[in-house]
Scaffold this motif. Structure first.
Motif, mmCIF file in Angstrom:
data_model
loop_
_atom_site.group_PDB
_atom_site.id
_atom_site.type_symbol
_atom_site.label_atom_id
_atom_site.label_comp_id
_atom_site.label_asym_id
_atom_site.label_seq_id
_atom_site.Cartn_x
_atom_site.Cartn_y
_atom_site.Cartn_z
ATOM 1 N N VAL A 60 0.843 -1.200 0.000
ATOM 2 C CA VAL A 60 0.000 0.000 0.000
ATOM 3 C C VAL A 60 0.876 1.248 0.000
ATOM 4 O O VAL A 60 2.032 1.226 0.420
ATOM 5 C CB VAL A 60 -0.951 0.038 1.224
ATOM 6 C CG1 VAL A 60 -1.915 -1.130 1.203
ATOM 7 C CG2 VAL A 60 -0.173 0.095 2.535
ATOM 8 N N GLN A 61 0.286 2.321 -0.490
ATOM 9 C CA GLN A 61 0.888 3.650 -0.360
ATOM 10 C C GLN A 61 0.154 4.355 0.767
ATOM 11 O O GLN A 61 -1.069 4.424 0.772
ATOM 12 C CB GLN A 61 0.719 4.433 -1.660
ATOM 13 C CG GLN A 61 1.187 5.879 -1.581
ATOM 14 C CD GLN A 61 0.868 6.634 -2.854
ATOM 15 O OE1 GLN A 61 1.620 6.563 -3.828
ATOM 16 N NE2 GLN A 61 -0.228 7.364 -2.857
ATOM 17 N N ALA A 62 0.909 4.857 1.732
ATOM 18 C CA ALA A 62 0.319 5.544 2.884
ATOM 19 C C ALA A 62 0.795 6.987 2.901
ATOM 20 O O ALA A 62 1.992 7.249 2.762
ATOM 21 C CB ALA A 62 0.717 4.842 4.178
ATOM 22 N N SER A 63 -0.144 7.904 3.072
ATOM 23 C CA SER A 63 0.186 9.320 3.122
ATOM 24 C C SER A 63 -0.363 9.920 4.413
ATOM 25 O O SER A 63 -1.581 10.098 4.546
ATOM 26 C CB SER A 63 -0.398 10.057 1.908
ATOM 27 O OG SER A 63 -0.127 11.442 1.987
ATOM 28 N N PRO A 64 0.509 10.206 5.393
ATOM 29 C CA PRO A 64 0.035 10.782 6.651
ATOM 30 C C PRO A 64 -0.294 12.267 6.499
ATOM 31 O O PRO A 64 0.556 13.045 6.079
ATOM 32 C CB PRO A 64 1.216 10.564 7.603
ATOM 33 C CG PRO A 64 2.409 10.547 6.712
ATOM 34 C CD PRO A 64 1.970 9.987 5.381
ATOM 35 N N VAL A 65 -1.526 12.631 6.848
ATOM 36 C CA VAL A 65 -1.919 14.045 6.823
ATOM 37 C C VAL A 65 -1.437 14.718 8.104
ATOM 38 O O VAL A 65 -0.900 15.820 8.082
ATOM 39 C CB VAL A 65 -3.442 14.185 6.666
ATOM 40 C CG1 VAL A 65 -3.860 15.658 6.675
ATOM 41 C CG2 VAL A 65 -3.911 13.514 5.375
ATOM 42 N N THR A 66 -1.617 14.029 9.229
ATOM 43 C CA THR A 66 -1.059 14.479 10.502
ATOM 44 C C THR A 66 0.266 13.750 10.727
ATOM 45 O O THR A 66 0.582 12.791 10.022
ATOM 46 C CB THR A 66 -2.035 14.180 11.656
ATOM 47 O OG1 THR A 66 -2.449 12.804 11.571
ATOM 48 C CG2 THR A 66 -3.267 15.067 11.568
ATOM 49 N N GLY A 67 1.025 14.192 11.715
ATOM 50 C CA GLY A 67 2.354 13.616 11.913
ATOM 51 C C GLY A 67 2.553 13.029 13.295
ATOM 52 O O GLY A 67 3.496 13.387 13.993
#
Length: 314
Positions: A230-237
């Motif tokens: 999967v590709q994961a993109s965190p909006v928060t950190g």
């Protein structure tokens, strides 16, 4: 007789340091002092800002007056210089995938911490400073986990650090990770917004309604018999955000020693994997000097590529 004992320092904060957290400010100023000791003097109130006690997350303002207490290290705790002859240190020079006069970007290897502390003699930032003793300024813009590989931004100027960190705070930086997770990730699951709470004693993070709002976007890249890339993109950190959100959905990441599943580790071991399969593969942001859009891609290491190829052949 000359008195060599350390003395209390009073530091007036200039505009260059405005917005920086007090703990990060102290760690940069007290370079040989263990992180645990820095947080101890903050907890005890020995560090004061404008004569008041502050928390580690306090952000400095222009004009603040910081009281830094004298810190004496026992001889056994004194940090030895990082040797540039160590293979792990020398290797980092070859991991630089972008550099200009304002910043450099590492494709950090798995197993290398971003900074020293907690029993580690050095991390990526200390190694880079050792490799470049003439560099006037080298500071981490952000952090990634020790066992996570991939993109790590280092500022070479205070102005670049401030502008890049502001982009992270404003959530305008786009980061994309590759993760190999257990089972078949449902294609309709494109977002996880479970709140996360960190245990300050053992640093374990759990989904908890009292935690901080957390948002990760997901996209299926490739499906295998018993796994999904999967590709994961965190909006928060948040700390360990991608790892915990994957666990929460029932699809933990391969070789995650905190949030993983031993059965999945055993399965991927037969495909040649023996490290956390989480890689910071792509980042997009505005250049801190020119303002132009920058996009950087970091290739996966040989082990991750071999693992995917073995899973494809199955």
């Amino acid at each position: 007789m000359k008195d060599d004992k350390p003395k209390v320092q009073f530091i007036a904060i200039a505009d260059d340091f405005a917005g920086q957290r007090i703990d990060n400010f102290l760690r940069a100023r007290l370079k040989n002092v263990p992180k645990s000791m820095i947080y101890r003097i903050l907890r005890k109130g020995e560090v004061r800002v404008n004569k008041k006690r502050i928390k580690p997350e306090y952000k400095l303002q222009e004009g603040d007056l910081v009281r830094v207490p004298p810190v004496t290290l026992p001889e056994k705790e004194a940090a030895a210089p990082v040797s540039t002859k160590l293979d792990k240190v020398a290797e980092l020079e070859n991991c630089i995938i972008y550099e200009d006069e304002h910043m450099l970007i590492l494709n950090k290897p798995s197993g290398t911490a971003v900074h020293g502390g907690s029993g580690l003699k050095f991390g990526a930032i200390e190694a880079l400073r050792a490799l470049r003793p003439d560099a006037r300024f080298l500071e981490l813009v952000h952090r990634i986990d020790r066992d996570t590989s991939g993109i790590l931004l280092i500022a070479k100027k205070r102005s670049a650090l401030r502008k890049l960190q502001e982009q992270f705070r404003q959530k305008t930086v786009q980061k994309y990770y590759f993760a190999l997770v257990m089972g078949q990730w449902p294609k309709e699951c494109r977002k996880v917004t479970a709140p996360l709470l960190k245990n300050e004693v053992n640093s374990i993070v759990r989904v908890n309604p009292n935690g901080k709002a957390s948002d990760t976007r997901f996209k299926v890249l490739e499906s295998f018999t018993e796994a999904t890339l999967v590709q994961a993109s965190p909006v928060t950190g948040r700390t360990h955000q991608i790892r915990v959100h994957c666990q929460y959905t029932g699809h933990p990441i391969a070789w995650d020693d905190r949030y993983g599943d031993p059965r999945f580790d055993a399965y991927t071991k037969t495909a040649g994997l023996s490290r956390l399969f989480l890689h910071a593969a792509n980042i997009q942001f505005e250049h801190p000097h020119s303002g132009e859009k920058v996009e950087i891609n970091a290739p996966m290491d040989a082990m991750l590529n071999r693992t995917l190829e073995a899973l494809r052949q199955r």
